[in-house]
Design an enzyme around this catalytic site. Sequence first.
Site, PDB file in Angstrom:
ATOM      1  N   ASP A 177      54.491  41.375  51.714  1.00 32.74           N
ATOM      2  CA  ASP A 177      55.071  42.078  50.559  1.00 32.74           C
ATOM      3  C   ASP A 177      54.955  41.255  49.275  1.00 32.74           C
ATOM      4  OD1 ASP A 177      55.950  43.896  52.552  1.00 32.74           O
ATOM      5  OD2 ASP A 177      57.789  42.739  52.818  1.00 32.74           O
ATOM      6  N   GLU A 218      56.813  53.772  50.509  1.00 34.62           N
ATOM      7  CA  GLU A 218      57.744  52.671  50.264  1.00 34.62           C
ATOM      8  C   GLU A 218      57.111  51.747  49.237  1.00 34.62           C
ATOM      9  OE1 GLU A 218      58.231  50.286  53.741  1.00 34.62           O
ATOM     10  OE2 GLU A 218      56.100  50.150  54.154  1.00 34.62           O
TER      11      GLU A 218
END
Length: 701
Positions: free
Chosen positions: A32, A217
Amino acid sequence: MNKTLLSTFALCLAATAALAQNPVIRDQFTADPTARVFNNKVYLYPSHDIFPPAGQRQDWFCMEDYHVFSSENLTDWTDHGVIVSQNKVPWVRPNSYSMWAPDCVERNGKYYFYFPSTPGGPMRGFGVGVAVADSPEGPFIPEPEPIKGINGIDPCVLQASDGNAYIFWGAGRCAKLKPNMKELADDTPKEKVKWGEREFEMYGVNCLKDLPNRQAEGPFAFEANGWYYLTYPYVRENTEVLGYAMSKNPMGPYEYKGLIMAEHANGCWTNHHSIINYKGQWYLFYHHNDFSPRDDKRRSVCIEKLFFNADGTIQEVKPTMRGVGINKATERIEIDRYSATSSDVTTALIDTVNTFRSYQATLPVKGSWLKYNDVDFSCMTDGYLVISAKAAGNTKFYVREKTAKGKIIAKVDMTVKPETPPGTPAMFRRDQSNQWLSLTAPLEYTPKGVTDLVITCEGDAGVSVDYVQFKNRPKYFTPATAQPVQPDAEGFIRRWLLLEPIDKPNRGNTVFTDSYLREHFNMEYFKGQQTIVPKDGQKVKVSYKREEVPAGFGRGPVQQEPAKPVIKTVNQTLTWHAFDSENMNVKLFRFAEKWGQQVYGVLFWAVTIIDCDEDIENVRLAVGSNSASMWWLNGDEVLLLSGDRRMVKDDAVSPRLTLKKGRNILRGAIINGPGMSDFCVRFVDEKGLPVTNYKVTTSSK
């Protein structure tokens, strides 16, 4: 795998900090990735995948803290350590292990780090917290409560050109922040949202409404080219892609435009990303499970260049192993993370348990090649090659410049040569099949500036390679000047003319008896070898005959007639070099590495010129040499060092001599077998003290 083992892996890789290949962080799992540019440096704020401890779900994501990394060149990354940990945030449940994708922005000299996690107490789902620091590296102080009104994951903050800051989270929700960067604006809209049988009140607007958003997301928003871009992972089929939409308003509506990156080819379920402009180039940061190919919950950060079309749309990015950044030639370059290859080259992990050891690339047959872009040779002065490689059979390979037919930088020979003496470096022999060897080779040619490297398989067997590294030798020699010099303070003569080594194989040093040496030192190898006063750069033709015994001579059955020795004529064209030695002992082995074809089994000729203002009587020539040597002053033999010896200053001393007024010529011949070689020379007086009242030159004028 437990955290102790992972820590061991990290220690093993502590020395390999400079990396321009994908993945870019090699001592821990990172996912991420949010990259930001602060103070002309790139800061990387990823989540931190770990292996689940006992009591946690073993097949799921597990993250307990955040590190921050920084780089000025996207190659050298510095880990500044943990900045936020789950057990030091007041509102986070200490054993939640759910510190997922974060972000960090700067406003008015403060740095705001946004992160999601699972709250303790009655709050369900995820909250998003803020930690504040005066530096992008921290220390960050977490706020005591999460941001009210945000229930979700993966925060991203866009500081828009309209002067406002907007926070995005979850599946594309967006709201304006107050100037304090810690609260949603008072006019943030709300809406009722149903999830199964449950109904929620959600703050902000849904920017992904009516766009492809299955399991969306990780929104990342940025502004460029007069547009606002909302980029995000979503599941197109079975795993995530990176898609994007564009708008003229930071809160939309957004129009879907297409993919930034397609699904990972190996089926890695997730991808997550950020996009920055650094020094005029756009970059995509994303993650992949390179170091955990059977576990897509442990990921690693990668980087690629990103480009826009004229209309502002984004060109699709293809993931590479090479990644971005320029390697200095003196770094360890994991050349298995290549830019391009012949179609037969394969890549595999070196160690399937310790995956952080990274990869190997196999060039299976003669003609196979791989290319690695952007290596900077401006750091090279006097270098050689180190390469980690292995082969199942006898083979050789070249390192070339730019193409598979390009200029040869270095040759590496892994063939077994039965006649090679013990102690020869790995570049000349291979005595272990299919084992990793650290091989060295001299440089045939040193490129200038930034160029591409190509490894080509040139032998009868394939080869696997891990890394290459170019190293500069210590400075052993300096070109001699026209101005004469004196010996050093201890009397050692450092200015010499040396002839490139003559090929003179010797199986060992035990043959260096007085009679052997006089026979071989007094052979004529080139014209005028006892009278010539050479010049720097002058070439000499060497020619002599030597007897060679074929391999296996005398080893057959008694009734078998042994092979007869053969006479070989050696022909070489060699060059004289004038230099000052940086050391009191002249490093012949390093001279041979730099200017010779052979470093063992060679004969060196040395000449220097000594000018005296008056006769200097009753002096002795004191010599030390690795291996054997003979020395002449003004044409007369004055000293012989025979046998197998180590270089020790004043190891042998001549009878009394006279350095005559005017010009004197000192010559030496040094021979070696399988060992290294150097020598030191000085004149001493009757008390053994150094004689220094003369000048040394290499000019015959």
